[in-house]
Design a protein around this motif. Structure first.
Motif, PDB file in Angstrom:
ATOM      1  N   ILE A  75       0.835  -1.206   0.000  1.00 54.58           N
ATOM      2  CA  ILE A  75       0.000   0.000   0.000  1.00 54.58           C
ATOM      3  C   ILE A  75       0.870   1.257   0.000  1.00 54.58           C
ATOM      4  N   LYS A 112      -4.493   2.071  -7.555  1.00 51.87           N
ATOM      5  CA  LYS A 112      -4.384   2.016  -6.105  1.00 51.87           C
ATOM      6  C   LYS A 112      -3.061   2.653  -5.711  1.00 51.87           C
ATOM      7  N   TYR A 113      -3.038   3.486  -4.696  1.00 49.03           N
ATOM      8  CA  TYR A 113      -4.210   3.939  -3.933  1.00 49.03           C
ATOM      9  C   TYR A 113      -4.288   5.456  -4.065  1.00 49.03           C
ATOM     10  N   LEU A 135      -7.273   2.737   5.442  1.00 51.53           N
ATOM     11  CA  LEU A 135      -6.344   1.788   4.832  1.00 51.53           C
ATOM     12  C   LEU A 135      -5.311   1.267   5.820  1.00 51.53           C
TER      13      LEU A 135
END
Length: 427
Positions: free
Chosen positions: A86, A356-357, A411
């Protein structure tokens, strides 16, 4: 060596930089520590402050990050983001489909033609001009605008529509002159806007084709001076837009409305429930094309001797706008603004790539005419975050913090809190 270090630092500050995949060390998912990097510029201290308030976040010392904030995404490769760990950034791929003035007009025209909507009821009558350095090309690239200019100029004897417009099945963007574009004295004012500049830079007013040609030649040579900063502006791509000559005035002065819009990588679109009006420093006067009368950007108005004389920072809140419009701003204007925002994203949904993201906060600029009709003027990436008044010192930190509650906190920390961002739709 020193020169090379400065160059390397400038490269770091001017674009997103990722550690090469070969040297990227996966973070231990059991350790709840996350890293952010905020590039300098546009009140970056505000972003750092918002991140410092969040638990388990630390500023990155080596540009290895979970979240990065930058003024622009120049030279950035979105495909290099590490999806498994992420990594989130504050720009959307293809945002220039809306934030470049020429692209915005193209996309709106195409969408409205396809969906049988009249585009010049959404944004002022506009023409795209792109040209090269050869002077003899000016007449060619200005052909479409010149025809409309001659047709709609005051006391024009031209009564028929031009085949140039109708042969392309262009009924939904066929030029017409809205009531708000002319005043009782038949003033005839147009605006020339360089495609890639913001904050009022390079905007010029003109009344005649001859004035327009002179401006374009100067821009192409890079000799058009921007009076509120050092240096000169060079451009070969422009939007010509009809000036709204019957605007709603606040205490006799022109204003526009800054609206913040948040778009996530899932194309969830939000509007912040608070915004502000930006007012000029001098009384409205169509016979005087001074920038302090007609350009409401704070980047321009802060140089006026009257800046802050009427209200701090030349700004008013939504509640003050509501007062001046007897409640109509909230009741009728804001719903129309929201509809236009949705339409702009419907116009580009098929050209945007999901990544993303990534997310982005946009600054939408609207004007109201004297009949309270909202007109979309432009859409800005990297909207100004300067806290230039007590109002903005209150609004901007909350807007940023609430945006992070939507795009960052869920997240990483699984925290979901209420915000002042209103969800409009998901495309």
């Amino acid at each position: 060596m020193l020169q090379q270090q400065i160059q390397d630092q400038n490269e770091i500050n001017s674009s997103f930089n990722l550690i090469p995949r070969s040297s990227y060390k996966p973070l231990n998912p059991k350790v709840k520590v996350f890293y952010y990097y905020v590039a300098p510029g546009n009140n970056s201290k505000l972003i750092i402050s918002a991140m410092q308030k969040r638990k388990n976040w630390q500023e990155s010392e080596n540009y290895l990050f979970h979240f990065q904030w930058n003024m622009n995404d120049k030279n950035f490769q979105y495909c290099s983001l590490n999806q498994s760990q992420i990594q989130i950034v504050n720009h959307l791929p293809n945002h220039r489909e809306l934030t470049l003035k020429c692209n915005l007009i193209r996309n709106l025209k195409q969408f409205c033609q396809t969906n049988k909507k009249y585009v010049w009821d959404i944004t002022p009558l506009s023409f795209i001009v792109e040209f090269n350095a050869q002077e003899n090309n000016l007449n060619k690239v200005l052909k479409e605008f010149t025809l409309a200019y001659e047709q709609f100029q005051p006391l024009s004897s031209m009564k028929t529509q031009f085949n140039y417009f109708t042969k392309h099945n262009s009924q939904y963007f066929l030029p017409k002159m809205h009531h708000s574009f002319l005043d009782e004295e038949n003033n005839y004012i147009w605006i020339l806007k360089p495609n890639e500049f913001n904050r009022g830079r390079g905007i010029q007013f003109f009344r005649t084709i001859e004035e327009l040609k002179s401006l374009l030649k100067n821009f192409n040579k890079g000799s058009s001076e921007y009076q509120f900063s050092q240096g000169k502006i060079k451009s070969s791509s422009f939007v010509i837009q009809k000036y709204i000559q019957r605007p709603l005035l606040l205490d006799g002065r022109k204003f526009d409305i800054r609206v913040w819009v948040l778009v996530t990588y899932t194309f969830d679109i939000f509007i912040f429930n608070q915004g502000y009006a930006r007012l000029s420093s001098d009384m409205f006067d169509l016979n005087n094309l001074d920038a302090f009368i007609h350009l409401t950007n704070n980047a321009v108005q802060k140089y006026s001797k009257n800046y802050g004389f009427f209200e701090l920072g030349n700004q008013m809140s939504y509640s003050e706008l509501n007062y001046y419009t007897n409640g109509e701003f909230t009741k009728t204007v804001l719903p129309k603004i929201k509809s236009i925002i949705v339409l702009t994203w419907m116009a580009v949904q098929n050209t945007f790539k999901k990544c993303k993201y990534s997310f982005e906060i946009f600054g939408y600029d609207f004007m109201l005419d004297e009949q309270l009709k909202p007109w979309l003027i432009e859409i800005n990436t990297n909207p100004c975050l300067e806290e230039s008044s007590p109002l903005l010192k209150e609004l901007i930190p909350k807007m940023i913090n609430d945006a992070f509650k939507i795009v960052i906190d869920p997240l990483f920390t699984k925290i979901n809190e209420p915000t002042d961002w209103e969800h409009l739709l998901q495309l």
